[in-house]
Design a protein around this motif. Structure first.
Motif, mmCIF file in Angstrom:
data_model
loop_
_atom_site.group_PDB
_atom_site.id
_atom_site.type_symbol
_atom_site.label_atom_id
_atom_site.label_comp_id
_atom_site.label_asym_id
_atom_site.label_seq_id
_atom_site.Cartn_x
_atom_site.Cartn_y
_atom_site.Cartn_z
ATOM 1 N N THR A 171 0.821 -1.226 0.000
ATOM 2 C CA THR A 171 0.000 0.000 0.000
ATOM 3 C C THR A 171 0.846 1.263 0.000
ATOM 4 O O THR A 171 0.302 2.372 0.052
ATOM 5 N N GLU A 209 -6.553 7.209 0.881
ATOM 6 C CA GLU A 209 -7.952 6.770 0.831
ATOM 7 C C GLU A 209 -8.105 5.462 0.040
ATOM 8 O O GLU A 209 -9.171 4.877 0.018
ATOM 9 N N THR A 235 -5.852 2.809 0.426
ATOM 10 C CA THR A 235 -5.188 1.670 1.068
ATOM 11 C C THR A 235 -6.203 0.680 1.634
ATOM 12 O O THR A 235 -5.977 -0.521 1.606
ATOM 13 N N GLY A 236 -7.331 1.208 2.114
ATOM 14 C CA GLY A 236 -8.321 0.351 2.767
ATOM 15 C C GLY A 236 -8.783 -0.801 1.913
ATOM 16 O O GLY A 236 -8.798 -1.950 2.359
ATOM 17 N N GLU A 237 -9.111 -0.519 0.640
ATOM 18 C CA GLU A 237 -9.642 -1.570 -0.233
ATOM 19 C C GLU A 237 -8.613 -2.674 -0.471
ATOM 20 O O GLU A 237 -8.961 -3.846 -0.587
ATOM 21 N N LEU A 247 -6.027 -3.427 1.666
ATOM 22 C CA LEU A 247 -5.831 -4.133 2.931
ATOM 23 C C LEU A 247 -6.984 -5.104 3.212
ATOM 24 O O LEU A 247 -6.769 -6.196 3.727
ATOM 25 N N ARG A 248 -8.197 -4.705 2.816
ATOM 26 C CA ARG A 248 -9.338 -5.606 3.021
ATOM 27 C C ARG A 248 -9.153 -6.903 2.250
ATOM 28 O O ARG A 248 -9.434 -7.977 2.760
ATOM 29 N N ARG A 263 -6.610 -8.946 3.982
ATOM 30 C CA ARG A 263 -7.169 -9.509 5.215
ATOM 31 C C ARG A 263 -8.054 -10.717 4.905
ATOM 32 O O ARG A 263 -7.996 -11.739 5.588
ATOM 33 N N GLU A 287 1.961 -0.420 7.590
ATOM 34 C CA GLU A 287 0.652 -0.244 8.225
ATOM 35 C C GLU A 287 0.616 -1.019 9.534
ATOM 36 O O GLU A 287 0.309 -2.210 9.565
ATOM 37 N N PHE A 314 -2.786 -2.554 10.512
ATOM 38 C CA PHE A 314 -3.067 -3.717 9.686
ATOM 39 C C PHE A 314 -2.263 -4.926 10.182
ATOM 40 O O PHE A 314 -2.787 -6.042 10.311
ATOM 41 N N GLU A 319 -3.809 -6.376 13.172
ATOM 42 C CA GLU A 319 -5.095 -7.045 12.970
ATOM 43 C C GLU A 319 -4.959 -8.407 12.306
ATOM 44 O O GLU A 319 -5.619 -9.364 12.699
#
Lengths: 256, 209
Positions: free
Chosen positions: A177, A183, A185-187, A189-190, A193, A208, A211, A214
């Protein structure tokens, strides 16, 4: 117990700079490992050594019980023949910081190219699997697009799907990422995950911290070419024992 | 009008040289460009020397050297073949430099991505690197092709009746300037076609960036 991957006492230098000073890592099946550390700590180089994007000077690398490189009598790393190495490397997928998608190929072609060329997959089968993977990363509607038409986050998700298309046993992420706008990075990282939840074996070099906390089973903190500290995310990130880990974490976290 | 038939005939000679040079020198240029950055150093050095030699001397000199050189060593070569040989050798050198720089302009990450996906060197070059190189080198290749149209007039020196030579003899014979203008129009039409062709190819390649 057989490790998915064993790297022992890895040494590597560039010119006069010793980048890795004896790093060891053993990865169990299904384990998710995050490697954190300041830039220049050698974490990306170490990851790249695991699948011979960089060659090591000294050390031992074994993938699923098969030796890829080991020291000779003079203590210098010797690699096996190209053919065996090619077979071993195919067990590892790699996702790069800069995506490295093939710009002249559409998204679906990016995913089917290597399976068709390397694994002699039939085109319809490769394509069906590619669409399945695009669905998984939420991009089935972009199959016919070209990389330049996608956002950075979408491109990185395609790159993850491209790595998955080869069915690797171990997935490596090199700061996946770091090249993205915050804005986006979330998609990405999901998606990573979700892969962790499937108990895929993964090694993620990342900045991160949240991240890493988690998703990881184990967090490794590297500095100056060595592993300084490793353990569960709670231990390394919540209660670090080493001064260097503490100062790194406070410098990263204070940025928030 | 007794001017046009001989000029058309000269023009076909010019076109023959043009197309044959391109058809031979383009693939050779790709190979020479790859050889120029080969990890096998003697090959890379040889190609560097070759490029230096062929770019560092006038094409006109190379034409004369090959034609008379061949004669001197007792090899009789047809004038057109000698001209074609000189053009192919010369243009291969220029094209090699263009392809070399094109190959080197491709991001290292493309090689790494192909590498970790298991592609071998040949697959990486043919499927990943060269297709991107072709798009990038289109403008400089277009320049070279336009140069080739005009350089073709140099074979005049070997008394080959190409377009310009035909025009010149008509000027001498008829004492009029018009054949030169006609020749100029021929060259302009050819370069216009080349220019439009490259515009079209670049458009065809614009589906990605």
């Amino acid at each position: 117990m057989m490790y998915m991957l064993q790297a022992l006492d890895i040494h590597k230098h560039f010119n006069h700079l010793e980048v890795l000073k004896g790093v060891s890592l053993q990865v169990a099946k299904g384990e998710v490992i995050s490697i954190i550390g300041p830039s220049g700590s050698g974490k990306s180089t170490f990851l790249r050594c695991l699948n011979r994007l960089e060659t090591i000077d000294r050390g031992f690398i074994e993938i699923e019980g098969e030796v890829m490189a080991e020291n000779d009598a003079h203590g210098r790393a010797r690699y096996r023949d190209e053919k065996d190495i090619a077979r071993l490397r195919r067990k590892m997928g790699m996702v790069f910081q800069n995506f490295n998608l093939f710009p002249h190929k559409s998204v679906i072609q990016n995913l089917t190219l290597a399976p068709a060329l390397v694994q002699q997959a039939e085109q319809p089968a490769a394509e069906a699997y590619a669409r399945e993977l695009l669905e998984k990363v939420g991009l089935s509607h972009k199959a016919e697009r070209y990389p330049f038409e996608l956002s950075g986050g979408q491109q990185q998700r395609v790159a993850i799907a491209r790595a998955l298309a080869m069915n690797p046993d171990i997935l490596c992420f090199d700061e996946p990422t770091s090249a993205l706008d915050p804005e986006l990075t979330g998609e990405v990282l999901r998606v990573i995950r979700d892969l962790a939840l499937e108990h895929r074996t993964m090694i993620v070099v990342t900045h991160e911290i949240g991240f890493a906390r988690e998703v990881s089973d184990r967090v490794i903190f590297m500095d100056d070419g060595l592993i300084v500290e490793q353990g569960s995310p709670e231990a390394v990130l919540g209660n670090p024992q080493q001064e260097r880990t503490r100062s790194f974490l406070s410098s990263v976290l204070s940025a928030w | 009008m007794t001017l046009l038939p001989p000029m058309l005939k000269g023009w076909t000679i010019t076109l023959q040289l043009f197309f044959m040079t391109l058809v031979i020198a383009l693939p050779l240029g790709v190979l020479a460009g790859i050889a120029r950055i080969s990890r096998f150093k003697p090959l890379a050095w040889f190609m560097e020397f070759y490029v230096w030699l062929l770019r560092g001397t006038p094409l006109l000199l190379q034409l004369l050297f090959i034609y008379f050189g061949m004669m001197a060593v007792g090899l009789r070569m047809e004038r057109f073949s000698a001209a074609l040989l000189a053009f192919v050798l010369n243009y291969t050198a220029y094209l090699a430099e263009i392809f070399r720089s094109g190959i080197q302009s491709i991001d290292q990450g493309q090689y790494e991505a192909a590498d970790v996906l298991g592609l071998n060197y040949r697959q990486t070059m043919s499927k990943i690197i060269l297709p991107q190189v072709f798009k990038r080198v289109l403008p400089p290749i277009g320049n070279e092709v336009i140069n080739l149209v005009k350089d073709s007039a140099l074979i005049y020196i070997l008394a080959i009746s190409e377009l310009l030579r035909v025009a010149e003899s008509a000027v001498m014979r008829d004492g009029t300037f018009i054949p030169f203008i006609v020749a100029a129009v021929f060259y302009l039409v050819m370069t216009a076609v080349v220019q439009q062709f490259f515009k079209w190819v670049e458009f065809r390649f614009s589906y990605y960036r």
